[in-house]
Design a protein around this motif. Structure first.
Motif: not given
Length: 215
Positions: A112-122, A147-149, A210-215
């Motif tokens: 259950k993913f938390p909401e409103g995080v600034d970045a996701v890393l894996s 936010g960035h992944i 690979i990286s990207g930004v949520k528009s």
């Protein structure tokens, strides 16, 4: 065919205490994982006070690099399927007084993913997860706008000598590394959802960032 999830959990539970030492063997094979980790974390464009969700956080090898950027006002939410790996990460957090680290034991496909995080890393997890597209979609939904992944993982190498690839598989066998692990392409899901994506390969094409930004 992906390795069964319960086997992944068991292998990482059993190998948790020696996992950090195993990374030294990869370094001897020329894999500059610490450098790659630093590169991919730089792609997150982190600021003081940011909250970072790390999927497959393992023993917390990325924690010092993240905390250097988000500071004591920031937060890490680390998720892993293996309790043994989280136990090692928790010990590091206690030893280093990282009071802003929260650890969650969960299968990423069921998280259950938390909401409103600034970045996701894996780093080094998606070859175990057939549902990786759904996990990346959930990561997109969890991110705040802007936010960035960033993902650091393995793929089928184009320019790596076969004998070296086999050596890497042999080192990682205790953690379920198989050729099938390297045959998925999660970066395509990132490119379909996120803006300003950047894709780079390392180590003869076996490692990708690979990286990207949520528009």
């Amino acid at each position: 065919m992906a390795i069964p999830r319960e086997r992944v959990k068991r292998l990482y539970d059993e190998g948790a205490r020696s996992y950090d030492l195993t990374t030294i063997l990869f370094r001897l094979a020329g894999l500059r994982m610490q450098k790659y980790r630093s590169e991919v974390i730089d792609c997150l464009d982190l600021r003081s006070g940011n909250t970072v969700l790390e999927l497959g956080c393992g023993t917390g090898l990325n924690f010092p690099l993240i905390l250097e950027k988000v500071g004591p006002q920031g937060k890490i939410i680390g998720v892993d399927i293996a309790k043994g790996m989280l136990d090692v990460a928790r010990s590091k957090a206690i030893m280093n007084n990282w009071n802003n680290v929260e650890l969650i034991e969960s299968d990423l496909a069921l998280l259950k993913f938390p909401e409103g995080v600034d970045a996701v890393l894996s780093t080094g997890v998606f070859g175990y997860i057939p549902e990786y597209e759904r996990v990346i979609e959930n990561a997109y939904d969890a991110l705040s706008s802007g936010g960035h992944i960033a993902i650091l993982d393995g793929k089928k190498p184009e320019n790596l000598p076969g004998i070296i690839f086999k050596f890497i598989l042999a080192i990682g066998k205790q953690y379920g590394y198989t050729e099938e692990y390297f045959q998925v392409s999660p970066w395509e899901a990132v490119e379909s959802l996120f803006s300003n994506t950047t894709f780079n390969t390392r180590y003869g094409g076996m490692i990708y960032e690979i990286s990207g930004v949520k528009s």
